[in-house]
Design an enzyme around this catalytic site. Structure first.
Site, PDB file in Angstrom:
ATOM      1  CG  ASN A  10      24.993  30.572 -17.040  1.00 27.28           C
ATOM      2  OD1 ASN A  10      25.629  29.489 -17.303  1.00 27.28           O
ATOM      3  ND2 ASN A  10      24.147  30.812 -16.250  1.00 27.28           N
ATOM      4  CD1 TRP A  11      27.442  28.903 -23.379  1.00 22.56           C
ATOM      5  CD2 TRP A  11      28.490  26.858 -23.664  1.00 22.56           C
ATOM      6  NE1 TRP A  11      28.059  29.010 -24.395  1.00 22.56           N
ATOM      7  CE2 TRP A  11      28.938  27.964 -24.685  1.00 22.56           C
ATOM      8  CE3 TRP A  11      29.108  25.729 -23.538  1.00 22.56           C
ATOM      9  CZ2 TRP A  11      29.803  27.513 -25.564  1.00 22.56           C
ATOM     10  CZ3 TRP A  11      29.989  25.513 -24.629  1.00 22.56           C
ATOM     11  CH2 TRP A  11      30.302  26.378 -25.689  1.00 22.56           C
ATOM     12  CE  LYS A  12      20.773  29.423 -17.437  1.00 24.22           C
ATOM     13  NZ  LYS A  12      19.542  29.644 -16.975  1.00 24.22           N
ATOM     14  CG  HIS A  96      23.152  31.470 -11.914  1.00 24.36           C
ATOM     15  ND1 HIS A  96      21.668  30.837 -12.030  1.00 24.36           N
ATOM     16  CD2 HIS A  96      23.073  32.172 -13.003  1.00 24.36           C
ATOM     17  CE1 HIS A  96      21.137  31.076 -13.058  1.00 24.36           C
ATOM     18  NE2 HIS A  96      21.951  31.892 -13.667  1.00 24.36           N
ATOM     19  CD  GLU A  98      19.689  28.293 -13.844  1.00 20.14           C
ATOM     20  OE1 GLU A  98      20.785  27.884 -14.071  1.00 20.14           O
ATOM     21  OE2 GLU A  98      18.831  28.845 -14.422  1.00 20.14           O
ATOM     22  CD  GLU A 168      21.578  36.213 -14.127  1.00 18.90           C
ATOM     23  OE1 GLU A 168      21.716  36.284 -15.475  1.00 18.90           O
ATOM     24  OE2 GLU A 168      21.858  35.217 -13.272  1.00 18.90           O
ATOM     25  N   GLY A 174      15.051  32.323 -17.513  1.00 16.05           N
ATOM     26  CA  GLY A 174      14.671  31.391 -18.282  1.00 16.05           C
ATOM     27  C   GLY A 174      13.182  30.982 -18.386  1.00 16.05           C
ATOM     28  CB  SER A 214      13.924  36.216 -20.767  1.00 21.11           C
ATOM     29  OG  SER A 214      13.672  35.053 -19.939  1.00 21.11           O
ATOM     30  N   GLY A 236      19.843  31.138 -22.087  1.00 17.72           N
ATOM     31  CA  GLY A 236      19.307  30.424 -23.280  1.00 17.72           C
ATOM     32  C   GLY A 236      19.689  30.908 -24.609  1.00 17.72           C
TER      33      GLY A 236
HETATM   34  C1  PEP Z   1      20.929  32.982 -16.666  1.00 19.13           C
HETATM   35  O1  PEP Z   1      20.895  31.832 -16.537  1.00 19.13           O
HETATM   36  O2  PEP Z   1      21.907  33.747 -16.246  1.00 19.13           O
HETATM   37  C2  PEP Z   1      19.974  33.700 -17.417  1.00 19.13           C
HETATM   38  C3  PEP Z   1      19.947  35.007 -17.614  1.00 19.13           C
HETATM   39  O3  PEP Z   1      19.192  33.040 -18.219  1.00 19.13           O
HETATM   40  P1  PEP Z   1      18.268  33.106 -19.483  1.00 19.13           P
HETATM   41  O4  PEP Z   1      18.921  34.234 -20.383  1.00 19.13           O
HETATM   42  O5  PEP Z   1      17.880  31.929 -20.239  1.00 19.13           O
HETATM   43  O6  PEP Z   1      17.187  33.934 -19.007  1.00 19.13           O
END
Ligand code: PEP
Length: 251
Positions: A10-12, A96, A98, A168, A174, A214, A236
Site C-alpha cells: 500500500n503505497w498510500k 483502510h 486512514e 490491521e 505506521g 508495521s 511503509g
Molecule cells: C497500511 O497502511 O496498510 C500499513 C500496514 O502501513 P505500515 O506497514 O506502514 O504500518
C-alpha cells in the site's frame, strides 16, 4: 484447503510518476517466481503504466487504494470501480483505517463500495482493525467481528469468495509497533471462525487473511508462520523494493 498467500503493498500517497516507475522496475527485477501473489496498491495515476510494465508477470497484480461507491456520475474528483478495472487493476483496498479516520468512512459506506467493486469485477481487500483503547479494554475481537458483519455479511457466498481480509490493528499502522505473532494469530483465527459461522467452514478455510501494521523484513517471517496469517498488507516497507521483496520472501 490451500489458501492463496498474498503480500500486498500500500503505497498510500507516495511516489510521483517517475518514482513509481522506478520502484516497479526494481520490484520486478528482484521478484523470484513463487507461490506468493504480489499485489501493488498504487495511487491511481500509476495503475496504467504499472499494468504495461507487468503484463508478463502472472504473480504480480495491481490494486487501487479506494473507489467511489456509485457507478458513475457527477462526483467531481472521484474514481469509479469500472475506471480502475479498465486500466488493468484487479483489486481495490477498501476500509483502510486512514480512510475511516480522515475521510469519515464507516462500514455502511464501505459495504456500498464493496458491492460496487464486486459488481465491476474488482476483488476487495477489506481492512478491519481496532484502535488502541479498544484493545486495552479487551473488546478488540468483538469490534472486528462487528466490522465484518457490517461491511461483508450481506454478501452471498459466491460474492464473499472474492474478498480478501486485511486485519490491521490501527495502533500498529505506521507506528513501528507490530502486533505480536500471538496477537495476530488470535485475531486471524477469530475472523476465520466468524466467517465460518456465517458462510461455512470451506469458505472460511479458503479466505486469505492478511496482517497489516508495521510489518517489516525482520518480523514478517514470525507473523507469516502463524497458521491463520496468509500474508501481509505492507505500507511503509512497500516503498523500498528490497524491503518489500524481502517480505514477499518471508514465508
Ligand atoms: C497500511 O497502511 O496498510 C500499513 C500496514 O502501513 P505500515 O506497514 O506502514 O504500518
Amino acid at each position: 484447503m490451500k489458501r492463496q498467500l498474498i503480500v500486498a503493498g500500500n503505497w498510500k500517497m507516495n511516489n510521483n510518476y517517475e518514482e513509481g516507475r522506478e520502484l516497479i522496475k526494481k520490484v520486478r527485477e528482484m521478484l523470484q517466481p513463487s507461490q506468493v501473489l504480489v499485489i501493488l496498491g498504487t495511487p491511481y495515476i500509476h495503475l496504467m503504466s504499472a499494468q504495461s510494465m507487468t503484463t508478463d508477470m502472472s504473480n504480480l497484480k495491481l490494486a487501487a487504494q479506494n473507489c467511489h461507491q456509485e457507478v458513475s456520475g457527477a462526483y467531481t474528483g472521484e474514481i469509479s470501480a469500472a475506471m480502475i478495472k479498465s486500466v488493468g487493476a484487479d483489486y481495490v483496498i477498501l476500509g483502510h483505517s486512514e480512510r475511516r479516520e480522515y475521510f469519515g468512512e464507516d462500514d455502511a459506506l464501505i459495504a456500498k463500495k464493496i458491492d460496487t467493486a464486486l459488481a465491476n469485477g474488482l476483488r476487495p481487500i477489506y481492512c478491519c482493525g481496532e484502535k488502541l483503547e479498544v484493545r486495552e479494554s479487551k473488546k478488540h475481537v468483538a469490534l472486528v467481528s462487528s466490522q465484518l458483519e457490517a461491511a461483508l455479511f450481506h454478501l452471498s457466498p459466491e460474492q464473499f469468495k472474492e474478498i480478501i481480509i486485511a486485519y490491521e490493528p490501527v495502533w500498529a499502522i505506521g507506528t513501528g509497533l507490530t502486533a505480536s505473532p500471538e496477537q495476530a494469530q488470535e485475531m486471524h483465527l477469530a475472523i476465520r471462525k466468524k466467517i465460518g459461522k456465517k458462510f461455512g467452514a470451506d469458505l472460511a478455510d479458503g479466505t486469505t487473511i492478511l496482517y497489516g501494521g508495521s510489518c517489516k523484513p525482520n518480523n514478517a517471517n514470525t507473523l507469516f508462520s502463524q497458521p491463520d496469517v496468509d500474508g501481509g498488507l505492507i505500507g511503509g516497507a512497500s516503498l523500498k523494493a528490497d524491503d518489500f521483496v524481502a517480505i514477499v520472501n518471508s514465508f
